[in-house]
Design a protein around this motif. Structure first.
Motif: not given
Length: 174
Positions: A57-59, A66-71, A156-164
């Motif tokens: 899983y890639t996210t 206000g000021k953000t950094v994406t990792v 089973l391969g399930y993962h929760d979403s890490l969407e902001p």
């Protein structure tokens, strides 16, 4: 002369013991890692069977308000069947991109090997499985903030979403 030989022999024995323990839990594997990936966490819960199933899983984790950094982060896990129940066998977390000393990804996991009904990937149905509860925190010095997520992976391969937008990020000035 005898003391220096004895000391050298003890040092060689100590180095041999250290090298022989590389298969212990939480020890990094010998698998080569691409220069655009930094291994942040590596643990093994169960000995992988002949044919373990692998999931990835890639996210992008957004740190700050206000000021953000994406990792960008990649989570890989393998599963095996133990006593007829799919279990998570290992978990690896990578920070993608060139290694940045201004960001830090900290991961902690807790395995629940009890077979309980868990969600299937891309389905509303449930089946019995073991799970791993993951706590992932990403810190960014550039914005003096951190984002923290708690989520589940299962056999089973399930993962929760890490969407902001679905999982609120926690930001605090330091």
């Amino acid at each position: 002369m005898k003391k220096s030989l004895l000391g050298l022999a003890a040092l060689a024995m100590l180095a041999a013991c250290r090298e022989s323990n590389t298969s212990m839990k939480s020890a990094p594997s010998a698998e080569p890692i691409a220069s655009t990936k930094t291994l942040c966490y590596d643990t093994t819960y169960a000995t992988p069977a002949q044919q373990p199933r692998a999931y990835s899983y890639t996210t992008d984790i957004v740190v700050g308000t206000g000021k953000t950094v994406t990792v960008p982060v990649q989570i890989d896990w393998t599963t095996v069947t133990e006593n007829g129940c799919p279990q998570v066998a290992s978990v690896r977390v990578y920070q993608l991109g060139v290694a940045d000393l201004r960001t830090n990804v900290v991961v902690k996991t807790l395995r629940d090997a009890a077979c309980k009904p868990g969600p299937l990937p891309n389905s509303d149905q449930r089946a019995t499985t073991g799970a791993v509860y993951v706590s992932l925190t990403c810190q960014a010095k550039a914005v003096r903030a951190f984002s923290s997520f708690r989520f589940t992976l299962n056999g089973l391969g399930y993962h929760d979403s890490l969407e902001p937008t679905l999982t609120p990020a926690t930001s605090a000035a330091r």
